[in-house]
Design an enzyme around this catalytic site. Structure first.
Site, mmCIF file in Angstrom:
data_model
loop_
_atom_site.group_PDB
_atom_site.id
_atom_site.type_symbol
_atom_site.label_atom_id
_atom_site.label_comp_id
_atom_site.label_asym_id
_atom_site.label_seq_id
_atom_site.Cartn_x
_atom_site.Cartn_y
_atom_site.Cartn_z
ATOM 1 C CB CYS A 39 -1.943 7.225 2.446
ATOM 2 S SG CYS A 39 -3.383 6.363 3.357
ATOM 3 C CD GLU A 82 -2.879 -1.256 0.700
ATOM 4 O OE1 GLU A 82 -3.254 -0.245 -0.019
ATOM 5 O OE2 GLU A 82 -3.694 -2.020 1.088
#
Ligand code: NAD
Length: 457
Positions: A262, A228
């Protein structure tokens, strides 16, 4: 003598605590011990493992205040946010473990006399490499599915949050069979050694650059990887959007955790017809935010995590200003220590670094767009593709715009928060494999097929 890792409070520079680094030449033994612990763990049923993890996570909930305080001191984030993160991890565990157990059950099929069973077996040892911005939650999202699948885990927390990372692993491990979850301490070198050791799976959340380096190293033995990665996420504000709701979202998305998220909206593509009003609403909200020490009551945002991060944010803002962006609020001149004020830039264009590179700081960049085609074209520029949010009054038009975006997760008139049994997934260079959802749980397991001409036992 093992090297010592000192963890510093980014609010003050004071040392919060020290830990001894795991020597690189000891990593092979750590992994071998983890593999040994796997014999008993992998022999347990899925439901037994799910139950063991759920029970272990109760201890996380009990330790939320202590772990949260350590996280607050290491990251500088507000204390309630840090405690909330630990509680969230504890509370989500039962559903995550149950969902993983369901996803990993064997599946039988039949074709004439041929009987087949597809099974999901553990890989072996899973290295989990975690970042610092949500040091408990992001580790947990990889540790739980890895353990549920029957792997053992060696966790390497970030060198910026080693104390809370280590405490998290110890808290959970205390109620699990010995050796099933262990942790190592250190920086990128320790991470590199762990990836190069005889682990069978690497689960990583972090920057794209580190992801690429891990992929190169993992290619030696074709070690499985789940990654990720970073993003340069967009918020699209269409001309018929509810501007107050869009500004509420934009303010939280750009400045929560000082933009060190993020999926924070790093590019706000706003239709020219509503831009002036939207910017004013965002400025009103952003100037009310209180910046300060994470332990101070009522603080909304803390400092950036370290000097390198601060320098990157300042360089992006300075470059944008030199190339014609207008500072609506904040800017590097008002920064103190590692505290970077909520900043709004207007007139951001594709020629600026801040348009393409991940900033990871409290900066809202306003980019003017003319209609939805222009918004979609600008949103799809670049190699990142983690998430996007679209605000628009005509729901079907907003959905149509959303479907044209080359990203993994899209919120329509709402944030991208993840939802039960859905993947946390990035498109393009924001991800490589993913976790969450039945499909994500299966990434943590080796799929095999048993075939026989008679019914299988
Ligand atoms: P990072 O890549 O610098 O470090 C992440 C982890 O990897 C740390 O534990 C670090 O020590 C380790 N590491 C560093 N170099 C390594 C190497 N060569 N081999 C093995 N391990 C290595 O990332 P960071 O600064 O901790 O976190 C911020 C980044 O993470 C941002 O890019 C952010 O977007 C991304 N992130 C992504 C998600 C997501 O869900 N997609 C979530 C949070 C953060």
């Amino acid at each position: 003598m093992a090297e010592v890792l000192a963890s510093r409070n980014p609010c003050s520079g004071e040392v919060v605590g020290e830990l001894r680094c795991t020597p690189r030449d000891a990593i092979g033994d750590v992994v071998a011990r983890s593999a040994n612990a796997g014999d008993r763990w992998s022999a347990m049923t899925l439901d037994e493992r799910a139950q063991a993890i759920t029970t272990a996570a109760e201890a996380l909930g009990d330790a939320a205040a202590t772990l949260g305080r350590t996280s607050c001191l290491e990251t500088g984030k507000p204390l309630p946010v840090a405690i909330g993160e630990v509680k969230q991890a504890a509370a989500a565990t039962a559903a995550m473990a149950t969902s993983a157990a369901e996803a990993l059950r064997s599946v039988s099929s039949r074709q004439g006399d041929l009987v087949a069973r597809t099974v999901y077996d553990p890989y072996g040892v899973c290295a989990v490499l975690a970042p610092w911005n949500f040091p408990v939650w992001l580790a947990h999202c990889m540790v739980v599915p890895a353990l549920c699948a029957g792997n053992t885990v060696v966790l390497k927390p970030s060198e910026n949050t080693p104390l809370v990372g280590d405490a998290y692993a110890r808290t959970l491990a205390a109620s699990l069979p010995p050796g099933v979850l262990t942790s190592v301490v250190g920086g990128p070198g320790v991470g590199e050694a762990l990836v190069a050791a005889r682990v069978q799976l690497v689960a990583f959340t972090g920057s794209r650059a580190t992801g690429k380096s891990i992929l190169r190293s993992a290619s030696e033995r074709l070690t499985r990887v789940i990654m990720e990665l970073g993003g340069k996420d967009v918020l699209i504000v269409l001309d018929d959007a509810d501007l107050a709701a869009a500004a509420d979202f934009a303010c939280r998305s750009a400045f929560f955790n000082s933009g060190q998220v993020c999926v924070s909206s790093e590019r706000m593509l706003v239709d020219a017809r509503v831009e002036a009003k939207f910017v004013e609403l965002l400025r009103e909200r952003a100037q009310r935010l209180r910046m300060g020490h994470g332990l101070t009551e009522g603080v909304d945002l803390g400092p950036l995590i370290h000097q390198g991060q601060f320098d990157r944010v300042a360089a992006h803002v300075t470059d944008a200003c030199e190339r014609g962006a207008e500072v609506v609020l904040g800017g590097p001149r008002q920064a103190e220590g590692l505290f970077f004020p909520p900043t709004i830039l207007r007139g951001v264009t594709p020629g600026m670094k801040i348009f393409h590179e991940e900033t990871f700081g409290p900066v809202a960049n306003i980019i003017t767009v003319h209609g939805e085609d222009d918004a979609v074209a600008k949103a799809n520029e670049g190699d990142y593709g983690l998430s996007a949010v679209v605000f628009g009054g005509d729901r079907s038009r907003a959905e149509r715009v959303a479907r044209r975006l080359d990203v993994g997760m899209i919120g329509i008139n709402r944030p991208v928060t993840g939802a039960r049994d859905t993947p946390w997934v990035g498109a393009k260079q924001s991800g490589y494999g993913f976790h969450g959802s039945p499909a994500g749980h299966r990434h943590f397991a080796q799929v095999r097929v048993l075939l026989a001409d008679a019914p299988l036992a």
